[in-house]
Design a protein around this motif. Sequence first.
Motif, PDB file in Angstrom:
ATOM      1  N   SER A 290       0.845  -1.193   0.000  1.00  0.00           N
ATOM      2  CA  SER A 290       0.000   0.000   0.000  1.00  0.00           C
ATOM      3  C   SER A 290       0.878   1.240   0.000  1.00  0.00           C
ATOM      4  O   SER A 290       2.036   1.214   0.437  1.00  0.00           O
ATOM      5  CB  SER A 290      -0.937   0.017   1.214  1.00  0.00           C
ATOM      6  N   ALA A 291       0.309   2.326  -0.500  1.00  0.00           N
ATOM      7  CA  ALA A 291       0.947   3.644  -0.488  1.00  0.00           C
ATOM      8  C   ALA A 291      -0.104   4.655  -0.081  1.00  0.00           C
ATOM      9  O   ALA A 291      -1.254   4.612  -0.538  1.00  0.00           O
ATOM     10  CB  ALA A 291       1.526   3.977  -1.856  1.00  0.00           C
ATOM     11  N   ARG A 292       0.294   5.573   0.773  1.00  0.00           N
ATOM     12  CA  ARG A 292      -0.641   6.576   1.306  1.00  0.00           C
ATOM     13  C   ARG A 292       0.059   7.912   1.392  1.00  0.00           C
ATOM     14  O   ARG A 292       1.204   8.001   1.852  1.00  0.00           O
ATOM     15  CB  ARG A 292      -1.140   6.153   2.681  1.00  0.00           C
ATOM     16  N   GLY A 293      -0.627   8.966   0.953  1.00  0.00           N
ATOM     17  CA  GLY A 293      -0.096  10.317   1.043  1.00  0.00           C
ATOM     18  C   GLY A 293      -1.049  11.219   1.792  1.00  0.00           C
ATOM     19  O   GLY A 293      -2.271  11.160   1.593  1.00  0.00           O
ATOM     20  N   LEU A 294      -0.516  12.059   2.671  1.00  0.00           N
ATOM     21  CA  LEU A 294      -1.321  12.983   3.467  1.00  0.00           C
ATOM     22  C   LEU A 294      -0.763  14.388   3.305  1.00  0.00           C
ATOM     23  O   LEU A 294       0.414  14.639   3.570  1.00  0.00           O
ATOM     24  CB  LEU A 294      -1.310  12.580   4.942  1.00  0.00           C
ATOM     25  N   TRP A 295      -1.636  15.293   2.843  1.00  0.00           N
ATOM     26  CA  TRP A 295      -1.260  16.708   2.660  1.00  0.00           C
ATOM     27  C   TRP A 295      -2.166  17.546   3.544  1.00  0.00           C
ATOM     28  O   TRP A 295      -3.393  17.514   3.400  1.00  0.00           O
ATOM     29  CB  TRP A 295      -1.396  17.103   1.190  1.00  0.00           C
ATOM     30  N   TYR A 296      -1.553  18.307   4.445  1.00  0.00           N
ATOM     31  CA  TYR A 296      -2.295  19.095   5.420  1.00  0.00           C
ATOM     32  C   TYR A 296      -1.684  20.498   5.477  1.00  0.00           C
ATOM     33  O   TYR A 296      -1.012  20.864   6.432  1.00  0.00           O
ATOM     34  CB  TYR A 296      -2.214  18.409   6.782  1.00  0.00           C
ATOM     35  N   PRO A 297      -1.925  21.304   4.429  1.00  0.00           N
ATOM     36  CA  PRO A 297      -1.243  22.601   4.364  1.00  0.00           C
ATOM     37  C   PRO A 297      -1.741  23.618   5.374  1.00  0.00           C
ATOM     38  O   PRO A 297      -1.019  24.553   5.711  1.00  0.00           O
ATOM     39  CB  PRO A 297      -1.532  23.067   2.929  1.00  0.00           C
ATOM     40  N   SER A 298      -2.969  23.493   5.862  1.00  0.00           N
ATOM     41  CA  SER A 298      -3.512  24.465   6.808  1.00  0.00           C
ATOM     42  C   SER A 298      -4.656  23.817   7.570  1.00  0.00           C
ATOM     43  O   SER A 298      -5.045  22.680   7.300  1.00  0.00           O
ATOM     44  CB  SER A 298      -4.001  25.725   6.085  1.00  0.00           C
ATOM     45  N   ASP A 299      -5.203  24.577   8.518  1.00  0.00           N
ATOM     46  CA  ASP A 299      -6.348  24.088   9.268  1.00  0.00           C
ATOM     47  C   ASP A 299      -7.611  24.051   8.427  1.00  0.00           C
ATOM     48  O   ASP A 299      -8.636  23.521   8.882  1.00  0.00           O
ATOM     49  CB  ASP A 299      -6.592  24.975  10.498  1.00  0.00           C
TER      50      ASP A 299
END
Length: 544
Positions: free
Chosen positions: A323-332
């Motif tokens: 599996s591959a997972r990406g998480l992008w959390y640039p701001s609230d």
Amino acid sequence: MDRVESRLLAKLRTPGLPALAMFFIFASFPLLGQDAEPEEPGIILPPTLLEVEDLQVEEISAVIPEEDVQLLPEINIPLPQAEEIFLPEERFDIPYPDQLALTSTGVVRGQRPVNIFSEGEIAVGSMSHIRGDLTLYRLGPDPRFDLRFYHDKIDGYGLRSAGSGFYHSEDLLEGNVSYTSGKVDIHVHAGITESAEGLQQRGEYESLTHRRVFGEGGIEYPALENLLLKGSVRAGYDQQILASTDPQLSAELDLGAQAGIELTTRYIDFETMIGYTLLNPQTAFHNLELTLSPTIKVNEVLSFELAAGVSWIGLADFLFPFSARGLWYPSDSFALEVGGGYFVEFPSYADLRDEYRFTDLPDTPDAEYGWFAYADTQIRLLGSLFVAADVDFKYYDRVRQVNQDYSPVTGLFGFAPATEILSLQTGLGVSYSIERAFTLSLSWDGRFIGDHPFEPAHRLIAGMAYRQPEDTFGAALDVRVPLSQAYSHIPELTLSAFYRLSESVRLNLDLSDPLSPLIPEGRTYWAPYEAPGFHAYLGTNISL
């Protein structure tokens, strides 16, 4: 300033010193020969003339060193390692006021009491509804634990009488214990669960009961500052009982163990695990897994998780999940998660029972595997206005599906193996809060590819909730509307409210599905099995 003051004093103009001396000498003779004070002494002081000339302000200049001349020396103080300054939790144990006593020698601390708290609910309602939920937990020094007992039973759906086979019950007794010795963390979880369904006179049996006894324990040890060793074991015994004069019993034994290491660095977290599972020793279903899972932290808002392994099923079959997972959390205000890969799952009796209540569980366990991809996002548009969306795609190389027809003997639905099955599900939701007291929500669930014989393809869910800032009163409304032709479009409503009498006592009122009497054939759970329909109950929560 010294030079200026000296020049100022030099400008003071006074009479000559000889004249002043002669004046004081002659003035003193009468005083020496006179015994009494004169009636009106007369003293004449010479005038003093003060002349101040204009001062010439001289320009004062000084040479200031350059900025880099007075640099402070750079001091490097080596910090000790974490293990060198490790202190046990008791060093930071702050006493409560009731633990202190005043004696002749001063204030002393007594023995720390055991901090045990409790929270419980007792409720009664229509359809012979009885609910009890009690939790005990201990905080503070080791060992820490919690213990929960739960019982819930409804007997007599709709207008049917109790004891007619239309009932549901659930019982639970479970506990957790955690203990820390030095750097070693130990935790144990064990319990007993039992759920029963009345078979509503659909077969030769009266009820279906699922009973499970389970236990698991784990240990963690930080070998180094950034290296964690961990392991766990588990065991479970499941029974499925069809009750009648000639009951039918089937059972499954679930054994498993895991061990691994977890390495944490600034940019990469790495975990490797090896695990073994044994289901149902009679058929000897074995599974051996080895998984490698690195997590790459690009920066504070972007990270990637990878996982790859090998599964050995039985004695010859090998599968390679990843599996591959990406998480992008640039701001609230925004978050995005995407992932995909190849999955391998081994559902046990306990896993299947939670999702399939009126099914005859298979005697031979089997693996489910295939491809998957998903995406989830959450966006805050304005203040407290949130939007969430998700999409989930699966392609099953092998899976178990529920039959649409039930057995006239057992009254249960069976499983059948299937291959090359597609599934595409989506969801969209909006929520808005007003001053954190009033919340509105609206969501939609849809399934475009694939089919479930007992669930609508599309469903609309709306919610409304209010809670006083002081937490004295609160109320909520939940509305669910199936959008498929095979289901009644009369919404399923759930209303709940509470009122707090004191800090530790609260009253609860719940109304479930009050519109179900408007459905001629009644609301069904898995047709032809009926759902409980309209019922109400009143409960009390007590915290001590």
